[in-house]
Design a protein around this motif. Structure first.
Motif, mmCIF file in Angstrom:
data_model
loop_
_atom_site.group_PDB
_atom_site.id
_atom_site.type_symbol
_atom_site.label_atom_id
_atom_site.label_comp_id
_atom_site.label_asym_id
_atom_site.label_seq_id
_atom_site.Cartn_x
_atom_site.Cartn_y
_atom_site.Cartn_z
ATOM 1 N N LYS A 27 0.644 -1.027 0.069
ATOM 2 C CA LYS A 27 0.005 0.008 0.021
ATOM 3 C C LYS A 27 0.792 1.375 -0.070
ATOM 4 O O LYS A 27 1.968 1.290 0.634
ATOM 5 C CB LYS A 27 -1.007 -0.100 1.250
ATOM 6 N N ALA A 28 0.336 2.276 -0.477
ATOM 7 C CA ALA A 28 0.843 3.719 -0.590
ATOM 8 C C ALA A 28 -0.300 4.783 -0.608
ATOM 9 O O ALA A 28 -1.385 4.570 -1.347
ATOM 10 C CB ALA A 28 1.690 3.972 -1.635
ATOM 11 N N GLY A 29 -0.453 5.656 0.345
ATOM 12 C CA GLY A 29 -1.509 6.557 0.361
ATOM 13 C C GLY A 29 -2.878 5.700 0.684
ATOM 14 O O GLY A 29 -4.028 6.114 0.308
ATOM 15 N N GLY A 30 -2.635 4.698 1.456
ATOM 16 C CA GLY A 30 -4.020 4.111 1.964
ATOM 17 C C GLY A 30 -4.481 3.097 0.959
ATOM 18 O O GLY A 30 -5.483 2.458 1.076
ATOM 19 N N LYS A 31 -4.000 2.872 -0.157
ATOM 20 C CA LYS A 31 -4.394 1.866 -1.251
ATOM 21 C C LYS A 31 -3.410 0.957 -1.778
ATOM 22 O O LYS A 31 -2.249 1.404 -1.800
ATOM 23 C CB LYS A 31 -5.150 2.483 -2.432
ATOM 24 N N THR A 32 -3.728 -0.132 -2.155
ATOM 25 C CA THR A 32 -2.636 -0.973 -2.637
ATOM 26 C C THR A 32 -2.338 -0.377 -4.074
ATOM 27 O O THR A 32 -3.061 0.249 -4.797
ATOM 28 C CB THR A 32 -3.294 -2.364 -3.145
ATOM 29 N N MET A 33 -1.000 -0.576 -4.575
ATOM 30 C CA MET A 33 -0.522 -0.123 -5.891
ATOM 31 C C MET A 33 -1.707 -0.512 -6.948
ATOM 32 O O MET A 33 -1.702 0.519 -7.746
ATOM 33 C CB MET A 33 1.016 -0.613 -5.833
ATOM 34 N N LEU A 34 -1.780 -1.621 -6.978
ATOM 35 C CA LEU A 34 -2.553 -2.130 -7.998
ATOM 36 C C LEU A 34 -4.124 -1.279 -8.075
ATOM 37 O O LEU A 34 -4.497 -1.253 -9.044
ATOM 38 C CB LEU A 34 -3.040 -3.705 -7.966
ATOM 39 N N GLN A 35 -4.717 -1.126 -6.747
ATOM 40 C CA GLN A 35 -5.939 -0.365 -6.732
ATOM 41 C C GLN A 35 -5.645 1.068 -7.389
ATOM 42 O O GLN A 35 -6.384 1.455 -7.905
ATOM 43 C CB GLN A 35 -6.411 -0.386 -5.342
#
Length: 360
Positions: A27-35
Motif C-alpha cells: 500500500k501507498a496512500g492508503g490503497k494498494t498499488m494495484l488499486q
C-alpha cells in the motif's frame, strides 16, 4: 463510449520487496498499488480492466474482486508473454488496448486519458508513454524521427554516447491497436539472454512493417515511476500524501503542517476545517466543515459531522455528529455513535454505544 481496454501486468513477485505479499498489494496512500492503477484506468474511461496475475494470484484476486477480469501467467516469461495470456479474452476487441504496470501507483486518470486521446488522434498502431527523467541512467531511450514519431527505443547498455544524452525514456506503458498487438505478438521470440518474450519487440515488428509508432510524454516524470523496493514505496507514499494535502488545501481546508499530516486518498474533508500536525485520517473517513482535528489524532473509517473538535484521540469505525467536543486521550471504538452536541471528557473509552443528543 470509449473503446479503451486495459491490461494490467501484476504477475511478478517483486523480489526486492522481500515480502510474502505480492508486490502490487503493498500500500501507498492508503490503497494498494494495484488499486491506484485500476482507479486511474477507470478515471481515463476504460470499459474493461484485465489483470494478469502470477505470484500470489489468489490474494490479488481477493483484494480486487469484481473490479477487474483476471488471467493467470503460470510462468513469468516476460511482458510480451504476459499480455499474450489475455488474447482469448480480447479476441473480439477492435479498439485500443492500454498496457499498464501494476506497480505504478502514481499514475493519474488525466495522464492515461491524455495517452489514449493522443494515440487515437495520431492514428498510430502503437503509442508509448514516455517521461523526461532528470537522470536517465539505466532507462531505455526514446529516439524520435523528425516528425515526432518513434524511430526506435534503445536500451541504456546498447546506446551510443550521443543517444545516452537523451533524457526521454520508455515508461513501459503503451497503447496498441488491439488486432495489430496480438498479430505482432505471435511473431515475438525469446531469442535473448533472458529467454523471455518482451513487449517492446512488438514496436520493432510494427515499425518494420511501416506502421506509425507514436510517443506521448508525461508532464511530470514522477507520475510514471515504478516501485521495486520498500525505499521506492516510501517515496511514492510521500508523493501521494503531498498530492492529497494539496488537493484538500485547494478546496478550502487548512493543514497546518502538511509534512506531518497523513491523509488517505479516499478521505473527504469539508472546507474551513483545520487539521493540526501529527494527524492520520485513514480509509473511509469523512470530516465535515469547520472542524478542528488534532494534533495527534488518528481516525480510521470515522464519519464526522460539522464543527467537531478533538485532540489526542484514536477513533475507528464510528460516527460523530455535529458540534461534538472530544477531550484528550479519548478512544472511540467500533459501533459508537455520538449524537449532536455530545461532550466527552478526558481519558474516556466508548464502545458499542449511542450517546444521546447533548449528553456530557
Amino acid at each position: 463510449m470509449s473503446d479503451l481496454v486495459t491490461v494490467i501486468l501484476a504477475a511478478g513477485k517483486g523480489t526486492r520487496m522481500k515480502s510474502k505479499l505480492p508486490k502490487v498489494l503493498h500500500k501507498a496512500g492508503g490503497k494498494t498499488m494495484l488499486q491506484h492503477v485500476i482507479d486511474a484506468a477507470k478515471a481515463a474511461g476504460a470499459k474493461r480492466n484485465i489483470v494478469v496475475t502470477g505470484f500470489g494470484g489468489e490474494m490479488v484476486r481477493e483484494a480486487i474482486g469484481a473490479q477487474a477480469e483476471f488471467v493467470t501467467q503460470t510462468e513469468q516469461l516476460g511482458t510480451g508473454h504476459a499480455v499474450l495470456q489475455t488474447k482469448e479474452l480480447l479476441k473480439d476487441e477492435t479498439g485500443t488496448v492500454m498496457v499498464l504496470c501494476g506497480d505504478t501507483p502514481l499514475l493519474t486518470g488525466a495522464l492515461l486519458k491524455k495517452l489514449y486521446d493522443e494515440h487515437v488522434a495520431a492514428a498510430a498502431k502503437a503509442t508509448v508513454l514516455t517521461a523526461i527523467m532528470p537522470d536517465a541512467t539505466g532507462y531505455g531511450r526514446i529516439i524520435r524521427s523528425a516528425d515526432g514519431s518513434v524511430e526506435k527505443i534503445v536500451e541504456h547498455k546498447d546506446a551510443t554516447e550521443e543517444e545516452r544524452k537523451v533524457r526521454e525514456v520508455n515508461s513501459g506503458i503503451y497503447c496498441f491497436a488491439a488486432k495489430d498487438l496480438f498479430e505482432a505478438l505471435s511473431h515475438v521470440t525469446n531469442d535473448n539472454a533472458q529467454g523471455e518474450y518482451y513487449l517492446p519487440d512488438v514496436l520493432e515488428i510494427l515499425k518494420k512493417r511501416g506502421e506509425k509508432i507514436w510517443a506521448v510524454a508525461a508532464d511530470d516524470y514522477e507520475d510514471t515511476l515504478g516501485i521495486n523496493s520498500r525505499l521506492q514505496l516510501a517515496g511514492a507514499e510521500k508523493i501521494l500524501r503531498r498530492r492529497k494535502n494539496e488537493e484538500l488545501m485547494s478546496e478550502g481546508v487548512t493543514i497546518m503542517d502538511p509534512a506531518t499530516t497523513y491523509i488517505d486518498d479516499d478521505v473527504k474533508v469539508g472546507r474551513d476545517t483545520i487539521i493540526y500536525p501529527m494527524t492520520w485520517l485513514e480509509h473511509g473517513t469523512v470530516i465535515g466543515e469547520e472542524c478542528e482535528i488534532g494534533p495527534n489524532v488518528r481516525f480510521q473509517d470515522v464519519k464526522c459531522g460539522n464543527r467537531v473538535t478533538g485532540q489526542f484521540i484514536y477513533a475507528h469505525e464510528c460516527q460523530i455528529d455535529d458540534d461534538v467536543k472530544l477531550g484528550q486521550f479519548v478512544h472511540l471504538r467500533p459501533n459508537t455513535h455520538l449524537f449532536e452536541g455530545v461532550k466527552i471528557d478526558n481519558f474516556i473509552e466508548v464502545k458499542n454505544s449511542n450517546i444521546g443528543k447533548g449528553s456530557k
